[in-house]
Design a protein around this motif. Structure first.
Motif, mmCIF file in Angstrom:
data_model
loop_
_atom_site.group_PDB
_atom_site.id
_atom_site.type_symbol
_atom_site.label_atom_id
_atom_site.label_comp_id
_atom_site.label_asym_id
_atom_site.label_seq_id
_atom_site.Cartn_x
_atom_site.Cartn_y
_atom_site.Cartn_z
ATOM 1 N N PHE A 1 -1.622 14.630 -24.843
ATOM 2 C CA PHE A 1 -1.853 14.566 -26.280
ATOM 3 C C PHE A 1 -2.709 15.746 -26.718
ATOM 4 O O PHE A 1 -3.601 16.200 -25.982
ATOM 5 N N LYS A 2 -2.432 16.226 -27.910
ATOM 6 C CA LYS A 2 -3.203 17.334 -28.467
ATOM 7 C C LYS A 2 -4.672 16.944 -28.580
ATOM 8 O O LYS A 2 -4.999 15.869 -29.059
ATOM 9 N N GLY A 3 -5.546 17.813 -28.117
ATOM 10 C CA GLY A 3 -6.982 17.585 -28.238
ATOM 11 C C GLY A 3 -7.575 16.650 -27.204
ATOM 12 O O GLY A 3 -8.770 16.327 -27.277
ATOM 13 N N ALA A 4 -6.782 16.209 -26.241
ATOM 14 C CA ALA A 4 -7.289 15.260 -25.245
ATOM 15 C C ALA A 4 -8.122 15.946 -24.170
ATOM 16 O O ALA A 4 -7.868 17.093 -23.802
ATOM 17 N N ILE A 5 -9.123 15.223 -23.673
ATOM 18 C CA ILE A 5 -9.848 15.646 -22.482
ATOM 19 C C ILE A 5 -8.963 15.296 -21.290
ATOM 20 O O ILE A 5 -8.535 14.146 -21.143
ATOM 21 N N THR A 6 -8.660 16.280 -20.448
ATOM 22 C CA THR A 6 -7.786 16.048 -19.296
ATOM 23 C C THR A 6 -8.566 16.339 -18.013
ATOM 24 O O THR A 6 -8.600 17.484 -17.548
ATOM 25 N N GLU B 1 5.570 3.762 -24.265
ATOM 26 C CA GLU B 1 5.771 2.970 -25.477
ATOM 27 C C GLU B 1 5.471 3.790 -26.723
ATOM 28 O O GLU B 1 6.115 3.606 -27.764
ATOM 29 N N TYR B 2 4.510 4.700 -26.632
ATOM 30 C CA TYR B 2 4.184 5.562 -27.769
ATOM 31 C C TYR B 2 5.413 6.367 -28.186
ATOM 32 O O TYR B 2 5.755 6.427 -29.375
ATOM 33 N N GLU C 1 4.527 10.749 -36.729
ATOM 34 C CA GLU C 1 4.190 12.067 -36.198
ATOM 35 C C GLU C 1 3.948 11.951 -34.704
ATOM 36 O O GLU C 1 3.226 11.065 -34.243
ATOM 37 N N ASN C 2 4.546 12.857 -33.947
ATOM 38 C CA ASN C 2 4.376 12.840 -32.499
ATOM 39 C C ASN C 2 3.239 13.779 -32.116
ATOM 40 O O ASN C 2 3.333 14.989 -32.297
ATOM 41 N N LYS C 3 2.168 13.237 -31.564
ATOM 42 C CA LYS C 3 1.012 14.032 -31.196
ATOM 43 C C LYS C 3 0.981 14.354 -29.695
ATOM 44 O O LYS C 3 0.017 14.914 -29.193
ATOM 45 N N PHE C 4 2.042 13.990 -29.001
ATOM 46 C CA PHE C 4 2.154 14.309 -27.575
ATOM 47 C C PHE C 4 3.000 15.567 -27.424
ATOM 48 O O PHE C 4 3.993 15.745 -28.135
ATOM 49 N N ILE D 1 9.303 14.434 -23.654
ATOM 50 C CA ILE D 1 8.912 13.879 -24.948
ATOM 51 C C ILE D 1 9.148 14.914 -26.047
ATOM 52 O O ILE D 1 9.685 14.599 -27.106
ATOM 53 N N THR D 2 8.752 16.169 -25.805
ATOM 54 C CA THR D 2 9.050 17.264 -26.735
ATOM 55 C C THR D 2 9.610 18.437 -25.940
ATOM 56 O O THR D 2 9.556 18.460 -24.706
ATOM 57 N N ASN D 3 10.120 19.431 -26.647
ATOM 58 C CA ASN D 3 10.696 20.591 -25.981
ATOM 59 C C ASN D 3 9.654 21.600 -25.508
ATOM 60 O O ASN D 3 10.001 22.618 -24.903
ATOM 61 N N ASP D 4 8.376 21.345 -25.796
ATOM 62 C CA ASP D 4 7.312 22.254 -25.375
ATOM 63 C C ASP D 4 7.199 22.272 -23.853
ATOM 64 O O ASP D 4 7.139 21.225 -23.213
#
Length: 343
Positions: free
Chosen positions: A164-169, A229-230, A240-243, A258-261
């Motif tokens: 997810f955008k902005g997540a701590i990984t 599930e998201y 809006e997809n934030k992943f 999930i996205t083409n990125d």
């Protein structure tokens, strides 16, 4: 009473291909107190073997964790069976977006000490005292809140290909490694911040949310159903997809887009790539990211050493493996010194 697989993985794959019947890949988990894990394990194996269910299931005194492949025509029968078990009635089933006939090739129901290895030995820790579950829409709203801290509870090789955008990984190899690291990093925000967590299907967050509540965090949330599930709710509700990128999954697919990125790189040449493979050398079997060009050049191996080994006759390869335990590189998952572009 049959409590084992009668077909090899190769024989099962051929059978599935010839049958050509649709199968559903799904997962579920449930924390519950199971008194006799052996009886419960046997009950599951016998019933699911008859339904032609395949997959990897862990049973422990704290509950069940299952990743499965179910014949589409027998899904209702499978669901009725689950509903007949008191603590599994109406359990949430995370059904994959992409399905593969060969996502699983055997039925394995194993007894474990815990369904999620956490390294914790705390008798006062109650795994059922969990955080607040939030669906995709509420999750997105939480991410807009400046007081939210979003944490990826997965391992480095999972978040490397998608998050997810902005997540701590956290740069960790195992779930147990992340628990203390995250608590230490966020210890000053136990009172004033919203701790929001996510993982693949929810099982790790469920335990982590209870753990952090136990450790004094006041506002603890988890993404219900995880990334699986998201993605489904985002598509069905037009959210809006934030992943971004791929969701790593624990079956033969190894990833669900999930996205083409493409946010990761081939571990051998550095080209943009997010395809996980296992080294062709059975004595290595390292999990790493490999592009098509390197796969062709290296014949699906991780190193020149492994490339040389797979050229040998099978009997010679078996002889070299004999008496040698699995390589530690198996557990490094992309961190091997053999890889030039490892994370």
């Amino acid at each position: 009473m049959q409590l084992y697989n009668t077909l090899s993985a190769k024989e099962r794959a051929e059978l599935l291909e010839n049958a050509g019947e649709e199968r559903l890949t799904l997962s579920f988990y449930q924390y519950a107190k199971i008194g006799n894990t052996t009886i419960f394990r046997n009950h599951l194996f016998i019933a699911w073997d008859q339904m032609e269910v395949l997959g990897r299931i862990y049973v422990a005194s704290e509950g069940i964790n299952a990743q499965l492949s179910v014949p589409a025509t027998r899904f209702n029968e499978f669901k009725e069976f689950l509903d007949g078990i008191s603590f599994l009635k109406d359990v949430r089933l995370n059904i994959a977006i992409e399905h593969d006939l060969k996502s699983f090739l055997k039925l394995k129901v194993k007894i474990r000490n815990k369904i999620v290895a956490d390294g914790l030995n705390d008798d006062t820790f109650d795994v059922t005292n969990k955080g607040v579950h939030v669906a995709a829409e509420d999750f997105n709203q939480l991410l807009e809140d400046p007081d939210t801290i979003l944490v990826d509870m997965r391992n480095h090789y999972e978040s490397e290909i998608g998050h997810f955008k902005g997540a701590i990984t956290p740069d960790v190899d195992t779930f147990r490694d992340s628990l203390d690291i995250i608590e230490e990093d966020l210890k000053d925000h136990k009172e004033d911040k919203k701790l929001v967590m996510y993982c693949t299907g929810g099982i790790r967050c469920e335990k982590a949310s209870a753990y952090y509540k136990h450790k004094g965090f006041k506002q603890v949330y988890q993404l219900e159903g995880g990334i699986i599930e998201y993605a489904r709710q985002v598509e069905n509700k037009g959210l809006e997809n934030k992943f971004i990128g791929k969701n790593f999954v624990f079956d033969h697919r190894r990833g669900e887009r999930i996205t083409n990125d493409v946010i990761a790189n081939c571990h051998q040449c550095g080209a943009p790539c997010d395809t996980h493979v296992n080294c062709e050398n059975e004595a290595c079997h390292l999990l790493f990211i490999q592009c098509e060009s390197c796969a062709s050049k290296m014949q699906n191996t991780c190193s020149d050493e492994c490339l040389e080994i797979i050229q040998l006759p099978q009997e010679e390869q078996k002889r070299l493996r004999q008496g040698i335990p699995n390589s530690n590189k198996i557990f490094k998952k992309g961190r091997s010194e053999k890889l030039k572009f490892k994370k």
